[in-house]
Scaffold this motif. Structure first.
Motif, mmCIF file in Angstrom:
data_model
loop_
_atom_site.group_PDB
_atom_site.id
_atom_site.type_symbol
_atom_site.label_atom_id
_atom_site.label_comp_id
_atom_site.label_asym_id
_atom_site.label_seq_id
_atom_site.Cartn_x
_atom_site.Cartn_y
_atom_site.Cartn_z
ATOM 1 N N UNK A 1 105.022 41.506 41.721
ATOM 2 C CA UNK A 1 104.630 40.204 42.264
ATOM 3 C C UNK A 1 103.960 40.468 43.613
ATOM 4 N N UNK A 2 102.640 40.651 43.569
ATOM 5 C CA UNK A 2 101.914 41.002 44.799
ATOM 6 C C UNK A 2 102.003 39.905 45.839
ATOM 7 N N UNK A 3 101.989 38.634 45.416
ATOM 8 C CA UNK A 3 102.058 37.528 46.382
ATOM 9 C C UNK A 3 103.328 37.618 47.206
ATOM 10 N N UNK A 4 104.459 37.790 46.507
ATOM 11 C CA UNK A 4 105.748 37.881 47.207
ATOM 12 C C UNK A 4 105.829 39.161 48.027
ATOM 13 N N UNK B 1 95.048 37.199 52.532
ATOM 14 C CA UNK B 1 93.776 37.913 52.350
ATOM 15 C C UNK B 1 93.906 39.035 51.330
ATOM 16 N N UNK B 2 94.995 39.809 51.415
ATOM 17 C CA UNK B 2 95.182 40.914 50.470
ATOM 18 C C UNK B 2 95.331 40.387 49.045
ATOM 19 N N UNK B 3 96.073 39.302 48.880
ATOM 20 C CA UNK B 3 96.272 38.742 47.534
ATOM 21 C C UNK B 3 94.956 38.212 46.960
ATOM 22 N N UNK B 4 94.177 37.479 47.780
ATOM 23 C CA UNK B 4 92.883 36.984 47.299
ATOM 24 C C UNK B 4 91.956 38.152 46.951
ATOM 25 N N UNK C 1 83.825 39.935 51.939
ATOM 26 C CA UNK C 1 83.496 39.007 50.845
ATOM 27 C C UNK C 1 84.704 38.151 50.477
ATOM 28 N N UNK C 2 85.889 38.744 50.547
ATOM 29 C CA UNK C 2 87.107 37.968 50.299
ATOM 30 C C UNK C 2 87.268 36.870 51.338
ATOM 31 N N UNK C 3 87.066 37.215 52.592
ATOM 32 C CA UNK C 3 87.246 36.220 53.658
ATOM 33 C C UNK C 3 86.112 35.199 53.690
ATOM 34 N N UNK C 4 84.959 35.549 53.118
ATOM 35 C CA UNK C 4 83.888 34.551 52.972
ATOM 36 C C UNK C 4 84.301 33.474 51.974
ATOM 37 N N UNK C 5 84.819 33.899 50.822
ATOM 38 C CA UNK C 5 85.185 32.952 49.768
ATOM 39 C C UNK C 5 86.565 32.334 49.983
ATOM 40 N N UNK C 6 87.462 33.092 50.598
ATOM 41 C CA UNK C 6 88.851 32.628 50.759
ATOM 42 C C UNK C 6 89.313 32.865 52.192
ATOM 43 N N UNK C 7 88.688 32.181 53.154
ATOM 44 C CA UNK C 7 89.110 32.379 54.545
ATOM 45 C C UNK C 7 90.579 32.000 54.683
ATOM 46 N N UNK C 8 91.362 32.805 55.410
ATOM 47 C CA UNK C 8 92.802 32.535 55.479
ATOM 48 C C UNK C 8 93.125 31.144 56.025
ATOM 49 N N UNK D 1 98.144 23.771 53.271
ATOM 50 C CA UNK D 1 98.753 24.366 54.460
ATOM 51 C C UNK D 1 97.705 24.909 55.399
ATOM 52 N N UNK D 2 98.149 25.370 56.579
ATOM 53 C CA UNK D 2 97.208 25.981 57.516
ATOM 54 C C UNK D 2 96.561 27.190 56.874
ATOM 55 N N UNK D 3 97.393 28.039 56.230
ATOM 56 C CA UNK D 3 96.890 29.240 55.565
ATOM 57 C C UNK D 3 96.671 28.942 54.080
ATOM 58 N N UNK D 4 95.561 29.452 53.544
ATOM 59 C CA UNK D 4 95.208 29.204 52.138
ATOM 60 C C UNK D 4 95.778 30.320 51.265
ATOM 61 N N UNK D 5 96.933 30.068 50.666
ATOM 62 C CA UNK D 5 97.529 31.012 49.731
ATOM 63 C C UNK D 5 97.102 30.683 48.308
ATOM 64 N N UNK D 6 97.157 31.687 47.449
ATOM 65 C CA UNK D 6 96.925 31.462 46.023
ATOM 66 C C UNK D 6 98.086 30.627 45.481
ATOM 67 N N UNK D 7 97.749 29.539 44.759
ATOM 68 C CA UNK D 7 98.804 28.613 44.311
ATOM 69 C C UNK D 7 99.796 29.317 43.379
ATOM 70 N N UNK D 8 99.276 30.000 42.366
ATOM 71 C CA UNK D 8 100.151 30.726 41.449
ATOM 72 C C UNK D 8 100.251 32.177 41.910
#
Length: 965
Positions: free
Chosen positions: A630-633, A776-779, A825-832, A948-955
């Protein structure tokens, strides 16, 4: 002999002396008639002054040509409607005949079967309502481009030559409509000037009278024209004109498919339509017919619209009350939009009245196009012979006191309040486009263009005179020609209209709150605001808000006017958890904030200090025992461990499960309260709102969270004060952690710090550091799994560059250029932090010409900016290659990429966060091969985000890891 002489004298004199059956008029001279009495520089006023003592119908003679001038609405109706068939021919003058390919156009063609065919082509194929509508995108795009040019000139306080700019604009529009080419103002300058010069030359020759026109049939008159150089100049103009059109036709025949990639709505232009008609053989058309019709469209279309707009603006500047009323209408009626489009025009009755009044006083063709009688006629009891030239003086009719009250005054109100007079050919008091069979077929496209242009000029800008000029100094002299242009160019100063930014209308009391999706605020704001442009105003209850969605305006807000936009709104949750704004993230901009910034920049996150945390970050082992990771956790746990070690030297690994979970749970709870809006935040100052928050349980939950947080930090501070030396010093590289540094600063009295300041700063470091890096790492890993070719390329780089090592350390990172591109590129599409941290204006400001008031909340939508097609090609695709060989970085200087913000409020822990992300991602790619759990494909990976303030992956992202051998 005497009788013979008398008869000859009478015959000769009859040419110059008015018969009692012909209309009255001033006596002329032998041979030249009334030519000597005319002022060619202003023929319409000259004819009016010459003829008004004689009534509404007057006869003149120009050389051998009989002329009648009509100067009243009733007789214009007689000529243009009742006896239209008798008066609908055209005189065939030398210049017109040559430039219309011997009269095979429509405007100057004699009335015959050919003309009727041309009329059908214009009305049914070129300027039908559907066709005019199909050119809408051209008009709106070019008007928008012109407004931007004016905007740039306005910002630099440069004078705007409206006469030149309007002619350039209408020319550009008509060239696109006619043959699909775009010659922009200040672009394609040489070709554009060449074309406009050709049009001007054609217009001049169309009204130029030759000796052969004045005394037709007289021997040697053609030789006189040739000796004067007129014939040769006309011939050269015709050759240039013909060559230009032939080149356009050849280009289209050789390349029939135009480039329609810019606009999906692009349809055939005029030259396409005419060539198709030739191909279909519906009409007997040749290339010469096409050239003649192109001349009609361009000459009429480029000139008339520009002249009307210039006369209207001159009249409005001269009449400031009318200007104010017109601007109030467009601004009150349209409201929060960046510009006016054609859908808005029907709602602007006063603007339409301004245009009618302009065309009453300054009709674009003041004498219309001269007509010629097809047979003898009787008008107003007078005989009009066949082949008589007929001038209908629309300028004089528009100023006739029998038709208009106060005819010399500019009063648009005369067309309001039940006045149904229009210019469509049924009301002969107002005939700027003519009437009857010969009414201008392009009237509809011309009027729409004028309305759109004038509406935007009034909506977007306030206008004034150049320094030293008064409104009385504006002249209204006209140039000679078919079209009546203002003789002296109209140069004005424009000031961007200081109105609020555009935006969607809200509801009373709640504003735009009902239109937001709190589960994904950044996308919700983008969808809500994108129809209105890069700066949009909203209202959340009693709070004014502005959303910025472009790189250029982000630069304006975070660099150019950073000092004005660097405050923070202090909401209930943020105020409580930051100890009343004692931290750096949520603190208002003041002396205290500047002190905090120094502490973060020079003591906590200086380059040397970041390097000192190296050993802490590189000692984590990834769990390999589980089949599914579970990379997110794991990333969130790893980041919280790192940041807790950085902050207060404690290590909560998996073995300390209960305590670790308690800390992570507390951080999650703090993050939730930091973004939660209270009723007191939405409607501040309203009685009992605090009670509502308390009854909803929000106040008590916040208080409990604060007490837990405060108790946790106090315990850490007390431990460190009691036992200054950290318990775990197992790594020689360990230096003082954050709490050590802050307590030392308290001891040294360098800054005025209390324990509450320390707690507030610890909150900043923990909340920002644990969340953003993990997200950022998860995205990045989700994007790599979704794009296996990119994953392969990134892994090949780290494994080839690093070689055989146990793990990657920070010394290796500088050599991993593709990995860095993946992270960008990750932070362009998914800025924290997709909306960054909201700002608040300290003073009133002007942005992009719009007023932004003090205490306005400002959201910079970094997520939308990262996906803006104006900044990025293929913005929705994950393409790290776009950053290879590209200097764009995320350090606050390139506003297309601002995941950490920019300006004074840029994240002070950026360098630490980036190193953590690079190190973690590099090791994940170096040490393991990654795959999806059984039964999943890459298409099953979702990219929905939590709120939230930080954009986490929902699942949560769960993957299979295999150790790279």
């Amino acid at each position: 002999m005497h009788d013979a002489c008398s008869n000859n004298d009478l015959k000769y004199a009859s040419i110059f002396i008015k018969s009692k059956f012909t209309p009255p008029g001033p006596l002329g001279l032998p041979f030249i008639g009334n030519l000597h009495q005319l002022d060619q520089s202003s023929l319409h006023t000259s004819l009016w002054n010459l003829t008004k003592p004689y009534g509404p119908i007057v006869s003149l003679r120009f050389g051998f040509n009989s002329v009648v001038v009509i100067s009243s609405a009733s007789l214009a109706k007689e000529v243009l409607k009742t006896q239209d068939l008798s008066f609908c021919d055209r005189p065939s003058f030398i210049g017109q005949r040559k430039l219309t390919y011997d009269g095979i156009d429509m405007a100057f063609s004699p009335y015959n079967e050919h003309w009727r065919e041309m009329r059908k082509i214009f009305t049914l194929h070129l300027f039908s309502p559907k066709r005019v509508q199909s050119f809408r995108y051209i008009r709106e795009e070019e008007v928008s481009s012109a407004m931007k040019t004016i905007h740039d000139l306005a910002l630099s306080s440069k004078p705007i030559n409206l006469s030149e700019m309007m002619k350039n604009l209408t020319t550009t529009i008509m060239m696109q409509v006619t043959f699909g080419k775009r010659y922009h103002y200040n672009q394609d300058e040489l070709e554009r000037k060449k074309f406009i010069g050709l049009i001007n030359e054609v217009q001049a020759y169309l009204v130029d009278l030759y000796v052969s026109d004045i005394w037709p049939g007289l021997p040697f008159v053609g030789l006189v024209d040739r000796l004067m150089g007129k014939t040769n100049r006309l011939e050269k103009c015709f050759r240039d004109h013909d060559s230009f059109y032939q080149k356009l036709i050849d280009e289209r025949l050789n390349n029939p498919q135009k480039d329609k990639s810019i606009h999906e709505e692009a349809e055939d232009d005029v030259i396409d339509i005419l060539l198709q008609l030739v191909k279909d053989k519906l009409f007997n058309l040749t290339h010469d017919h096409i050239k003649a019709m192109l001349m009609d469209v361009l000459v009429a279309g480029t000139d008339t619209g520009a002249s009307i707009v210039v006369w209207a603006m001159a009249s409005l500047i001269r009449n400031p009350k009318v200007m104010q009323k017109a601007q109030e209408e467009v601004r009150n009626m349209i409201r929060k939009k960046s510009k006016i489009d054609e859908d808005d025009l029907p709602r602007l009755p006063y603007l339409k009245a301004v245009i009618k009044e302009t065309m009453r006083l300054y009709p674009p063709a003041p004498l219309l196009v001269p007509r010629e009688t097809r047979k003898d006629s009787n008008v107003h009891g007078y005989e009009i012979k066949q082949k008589t030239l007929v001038y209908v003086n629309a300028w004089a009719i528009g100023r006739d006191p029998k038709s208009w009250d106060n005819p010399e005054e500019f009063l648009p109100e005369r067309f309001i309040s039940g006045c149904h007079i229009n210019f469509k050919g049924n009301d002969f008091d107002l005939i700027p486009f003519g009437a009857g069979r010969r009414i201008c077929p392009g009237m509809s496209i011309g009027v729409i263009m004028v309305e759109l242009l004038l509406a935007n000029l009034l909506y977007m800008f306030d206008w004034g005179l150049l320094d030293g000029l008064r409104k009385e100094d504006i002249d209204f002299d006209a140039m000679p020609g078919i079209t009546m242009h203002k003789r002296n160019e109209l140069c004005l100063l424009a000031h961007k209209s200081i109105s609020n930014p555009p935006g969607p209308p809200g509801l009373p009391f709640i504003g735009n709150l009902h239109q937001l999706d709190q589960s994904s605020l950044h996308t919700s704001l983008w969808n809500l605001t994108k129809p209105y442009g890069p700066i949009v105003s909203l209202r959340f209850g009693f709070n004014s808000a502005v959303v910025i969605s472009s790189a250029s305006l982000a630069k304006e807000v975070m660099k150019t006017q950073d000092l004005t936009f660097c405050d923070r709104p202090l909401f209930i949750g943020q105020k409580k958890l930051s100890y009343n704004g004692l931290d750096i993230t949520f603190a208002p901009y003041n002396e205290h904030w500047r002190e905090m910034r120094k502490i973060f920049s020079f003591h906590l996150f200086s380059p040397k200090r970041v390097q000192s945390f190296s050993a802490i970050r590189t000692i984590h082992d990834l769990a390999l025992s589980s089949e599914k990771v579970n990379l997110s956790e794991m990333m969130k746990n790893s980041m919280s461990n790192v940041m807790m070690r950085v902050c207060f030297g404690k290590w909560y690994n998996y073995q300390n499960g209960l305590e670790r979970k308690k800390v992570v749970g507390l951080i999650n709870e703090v993050q939730a309260h930091l973004v939660d809006l209270y009723v007191s935040d939405i409607w501040p100052g309203l009685p009992f709102v605090g009670l509502v928050d308390r009854l909803m349980g929000k106040t008590n939950r916040l208080e409990k969270c604060f007490q837990d947080l405060d108790s946790f930090y106090q315990q850490l501070i007390d431990e460190r004060l009691i036992m200054p030396q950290k318990l775990d010093k197992s790594y020689e590289e360990d230096k003082d952690d954050v709490i050590d540094i802050l307590l030392q600063l308290v001891k040294d009295n360098i800054f005025s710090l209390t324990h509450d300041h320390i707690k507030a700063m610890l909150m900043d470091v923990l909340v920002a550091g644990t969340d953003t890096s993990a997200a950022t790492v998860v995205w990045a890993m989700a994007s790599l799994i979704k794009n296996p070719k990119v994953m392969k390329k990134a892994q090949e780089e780290v494994r080839v560059v690093i070689g055989k090592k146990f793990k990657i350390d920070e010394d290796d990172l500088s050599r991993l250029t593709y990995l860095k591109a993946v992270i960008k590129e990750t932070m362009r599409l998914y800025p924290p932090t997709p909306l960054l941290v909201p700002r608040e204006t300290r003073n009133d400001a002007i942005v992009h010409g719009y007023k932004v008031k003090k205490k306005t909340i400002v959201y910079v939508n970094a997520w939308a900016i990262g996906r803006d097609p104006k900044s990025w090609e293929s913005p929705e695709e994950f393409l790290p290659e776009r950053f290879l060989g590209c200097d764009i970085d995320f350090k606050g200087n390139d506003y297309e990429l601002i995941p950490f913000g920019a300006g004074r409020r840029i994240c002070p822990g950026m360098s630490l966060g980036i190193v953590i992300v690079e190190l973690l991602l590099a090791n994940l790619l170096y040490l393991f091969d990654w795959g999806l759990p059984d039964g999943m494909t890459k298409e099953d990976i979702d990219f929905d985000a939590t709120s939230g303030i930080t954009m986490h992956k929902r699942k949560e992202l769960c993957l299979l890891a295999r150790v790279e051998s």
